[in-house]
Design a protein around this motif. Structure first.
Motif, PDB file in Angstrom:
ATOM      1  N   LEU A  17       0.848  -1.200   0.000  1.00 56.38           N
ATOM      2  CA  LEU A  17       0.000   0.000   0.000  1.00 56.38           C
ATOM      3  C   LEU A  17       0.880   1.245   0.000  1.00 56.38           C
ATOM      4  N   ASP A  18       2.061   1.099  -0.558  1.00 64.23           N
ATOM      5  CA  ASP A  18       3.021   2.193  -0.657  1.00 64.23           C
ATOM      6  C   ASP A  18       3.580   2.154  -2.084  1.00 64.23           C
ATOM      7  N   ILE A  19       3.541   3.288  -2.763  1.00 67.90           N
ATOM      8  CA  ILE A  19       3.926   3.322  -4.177  1.00 67.90           C
ATOM      9  C   ILE A  19       5.391   2.915  -4.366  1.00 67.90           C
ATOM     10  N   PHE A  20       6.262   3.375  -3.471  1.00 70.05           N
ATOM     11  CA  PHE A  20       7.686   3.032  -3.589  1.00 70.05           C
ATOM     12  C   PHE A  20       7.893   1.526  -3.466  1.00 70.05           C
ATOM     13  N   PHE A  21       7.241   0.921  -2.469  1.00 67.85           N
ATOM     14  CA  PHE A  21       7.434  -0.515  -2.266  1.00 67.85           C
ATOM     15  C   PHE A  21       6.806  -1.329  -3.387  1.00 67.85           C
ATOM     16  N   PHE A  22       5.685  -0.857  -3.950  1.00 71.15           N
ATOM     17  CA  PHE A  22       5.130  -1.542  -5.113  1.00 71.15           C
ATOM     18  C   PHE A  22       6.162  -1.580  -6.233  1.00 71.15           C
ATOM     19  N   TYR A  23       6.753  -0.423  -6.517  1.00 74.02           N
ATOM     20  CA  TYR A  23       7.728  -0.341  -7.610  1.00 74.02           C
ATOM     21  C   TYR A  23       8.950  -1.205  -7.302  1.00 74.02           C
ATOM     22  N   PHE A  24       9.410  -1.172  -6.059  1.00 74.49           N
ATOM     23  CA  PHE A  24      10.571  -1.963  -5.655  1.00 74.49           C
ATOM     24  C   PHE A  24      10.310  -3.456  -5.865  1.00 74.49           C
ATOM     25  N   PHE A  25       9.170  -3.938  -5.374  1.00 77.42           N
ATOM     26  CA  PHE A  25       8.857  -5.371  -5.518  1.00 77.42           C
ATOM     27  C   PHE A  25       8.569  -5.740  -6.975  1.00 77.42           C
ATOM     28  N   HIS A  26       7.995  -4.805  -7.739  1.00 80.79           N
ATOM     29  CA  HIS A  26       7.775  -5.007  -9.178  1.00 80.79           C
ATOM     30  C   HIS A  26       9.099  -5.323  -9.874  1.00 80.79           C
ATOM     31  N   GLU A  27      10.161  -4.575  -9.504  1.00 77.77           N
ATOM     32  CA  GLU A  27      11.482  -4.811 -10.096  1.00 77.77           C
ATOM     33  C   GLU A  27      12.125  -6.081  -9.549  1.00 77.77           C
ATOM     34  N   VAL A  28      11.924  -6.352  -8.258  1.00 80.45           N
ATOM     35  CA  VAL A  28      12.450  -7.590  -7.648  1.00 80.45           C
ATOM     36  C   VAL A  28      11.897  -8.809  -8.390  1.00 80.45           C
ATOM     37  N   ALA A  29      10.623  -8.753  -8.777  1.00 82.40           N
ATOM     38  CA  ALA A  29      10.007  -9.873  -9.492  1.00 82.40           C
ATOM     39  C   ALA A  29      10.563 -10.024 -10.903  1.00 82.40           C
ATOM     40  N   ALA A  30      10.947  -8.905 -11.537  1.00 83.33           N
ATOM     41  CA  ALA A  30      11.363  -8.940 -12.946  1.00 83.33           C
ATOM     42  C   ALA A  30      12.823  -9.359 -13.136  1.00 83.33           C
ATOM     43  N   ILE A  31      13.702  -8.975 -12.207  1.00 83.74           N
ATOM     44  CA  ILE A  31      15.145  -9.192 -12.408  1.00 83.74           C
ATOM     45  C   ILE A  31      15.518 -10.674 -12.524  1.00 83.74           C
ATOM     46  N   PRO A  32      15.031 -11.575 -11.635  1.00 80.08           N
ATOM     47  CA  PRO A  32      15.429 -12.988 -11.768  1.00 80.08           C
ATOM     48  C   PRO A  32      14.954 -13.636 -13.067  1.00 80.08           C
ATOM     49  N   VAL A  33      13.873 -13.088 -13.664  1.00 84.19           N
ATOM     50  CA  VAL A  33      13.360 -13.662 -14.917  1.00 84.19           C
ATOM     51  C   VAL A  33      14.424 -13.587 -16.007  1.00 84.19           C
ATOM     52  N   PHE A  34      15.148 -12.470 -16.072  1.00 81.74           N
ATOM     53  CA  PHE A  34      16.220 -12.307 -17.051  1.00 81.74           C
ATOM     54  C   PHE A  34      17.250 -13.426 -16.903  1.00 81.74           C
ATOM     55  N   LEU A  35      17.695 -13.672 -15.671  1.00 83.76           N
ATOM     56  CA  LEU A  35      18.717 -14.702 -15.437  1.00 83.76           C
ATOM     57  C   LEU A  35      18.189 -16.091 -15.770  1.00 83.76           C
ATOM     58  N   MET A  36      16.945 -16.365 -15.389  1.00 81.45           N
ATOM     59  CA  MET A  36      16.401 -17.712 -15.613  1.00 81.45           C
ATOM     60  C   MET A  36      16.226 -18.014 -17.097  1.00 81.45           C
ATOM     61  N   ILE A  37      15.836 -16.982 -17.887  1.00 79.29           N
ATOM     62  CA  ILE A  37      15.718 -17.205 -19.334  1.00 79.29           C
ATOM     63  C   ILE A  37      17.112 -17.322 -19.958  1.00 79.29           C
ATOM     64  N   ALA A  38      18.029 -16.425 -19.566  1.00 79.91           N
ATOM     65  CA  ALA A  38      19.366 -16.396 -20.172  1.00 79.91           C
ATOM     66  C   ALA A  38      20.151 -17.670 -19.885  1.00 79.91           C
ATOM     67  N   ILE A  39      19.961 -18.289 -18.723  1.00 81.52           N
ATOM     68  CA  ILE A  39      20.742 -19.469 -18.338  1.00 81.52           C
ATOM     69  C   ILE A  39      20.045 -20.770 -18.727  1.00 81.52           C
ATOM     70  N   TRP A  40      18.734 -20.866 -18.484  1.00 86.34           N
ATOM     71  CA  TRP A  40      18.041 -22.145 -18.652  1.00 86.34           C
ATOM     72  C   TRP A  40      17.038 -22.159 -19.801  1.00 86.34           C
ATOM     73  N   GLY A  41      17.060 -21.133 -20.653  1.00 89.32           N
ATOM     74  CA  GLY A  41      16.084 -21.055 -21.736  1.00 89.32           C
ATOM     75  C   GLY A  41      16.431 -21.947 -22.922  1.00 89.32           C
ATOM     76  N   SER A  42      15.696 -21.756 -24.020  1.00 93.66           N
ATOM     77  CA  SER A  42      15.885 -22.559 -25.237  1.00 93.66           C
ATOM     78  C   SER A  42      17.013 -21.998 -26.090  1.00 93.66           C
ATOM     79  N   GLU A  43      16.994 -22.299 -27.389  1.00 89.57           N
ATOM     80  CA  GLU A  43      18.108 -21.965 -28.283  1.00 89.57           C
ATOM     81  C   GLU A  43      18.402 -20.457 -28.341  1.00 89.57           C
TER      82      GLU A  43
END
Length: 253
Positions: A17-43
């Motif tokens: 219920l805080d705009i800063f923390f929403f944005y912070f957690f929004h980015e926390v959720a997005a960053i690991p996705v990059f690593l998981m696709i780059a390391i364990w993704g397809s061709e």
């Protein structure tokens, strides 16, 4: 561990219920996705991970500018969403301020929601991602964009929403028709699901553009329904692809 960090970010964003923390957690959720696709993704995993990251960073930067402008415009010196809502209910922002802050937030978070024409990261991202990431990103993370638009743009700046909604409605129709037609031409099942998912996001945007209770209720129901449908569809695709070693419809017979 990366998957758990993404899930923590998702919970944090939807519970904030805080705009800063929403944005912070929004980015926390997005960053690991990059690593998981780059390391364990397809061709084409490196291309997909880089494209996804560049688009999401660009959108997040626009959204951040909009949120900081909102913070400065209220003059409350707080990111507390409840206090800001109470203040703006009595002292709405000047319409000229709303009219330039609103599109920043909508387009910034609209990139996450695959707003046309900023959707092209999603189909390739989902196609090259491991099954679990496709399920989580299409099913849950995408909905953060719609949630943020409802929470920060429509609720806090309703006058600007009235002004901009025809533009959003037009873009939503492009989402529905263009991405739907592209989905029909694909032969890789993950690309079909990726493009059809972008098409479905057009219905969410169109519901928001209605700017009434029925439309926004429908958007929330569709967000939930699409979250279940997309996750199950990607799970089935991953299962079948593991059995057959291909996602190409022509090779399944």
């Amino acid at each position: 561990i990366l998957l758990l960090i993404t899930i923590i970010g998702t919970y944090g964003a939807f519970l904030s219920l805080d705009i800063f923390f929403f944005y912070f957690f929004h980015e926390v959720a997005a960053i690991p996705v990059f690593l998981m696709i780059a390391i364990w993704g397809s061709e084409r995993r490196e291309y997909a991970a880089m494209k996804l990251t560049l688009y999401l960073i660009a959108g997040a930067t626009l959204a951040l500018i909009g949120l900081i402008a909102l913070y400065l415009a209220t003059g409350l010196q707080t990111f507390d969403l409840v206090l800001i809502q109470q203040y703006l209910a009595v002292h709405p922002l000047p319409i000229n301020v709303q009219n330039w802050v609103f599109p920043l937030i909508v387009v910034g978070f609209g990139v996450t929601l695959t707003l046309w024409p900023f959707y092209t990261w999603a189909p390739v991202g989902y196609a090259e991602a491991p099954t679990a990431i496709s399920m989580l990103h299409a099913g849950v993370l995408k909905k953060m964009g719609a949630y943020a638009i409802i929470r920060f743009a429509i609720q806090l700046m309703p006058e600007a929403a009235h002004t901009w909604m025809p533009v959003i409605a037009a873009l939503a129709v492009f989402n529905i028709l263009f991405c739907g037609l592209v989905a029909l031409t694909q032969r890789d099942l993950k690309y079909i699901l990726g493009y059809s998912s972008c098409s479905h996001m057009g219905y969410i945007l169109l519901g928001l553009a209605c700017f009434n209770t029925i439309g926004i209720n429908g958007v929330v129901f569709l967000m939930f329904a699409h979250g279940i449908m997309a996750a199950l569809a990607f799970a089935l695709t991953g299962f079948i692809a593991d059995q057959t070693r291909t996602r190409n419809l022509d090779e399944w017979g």
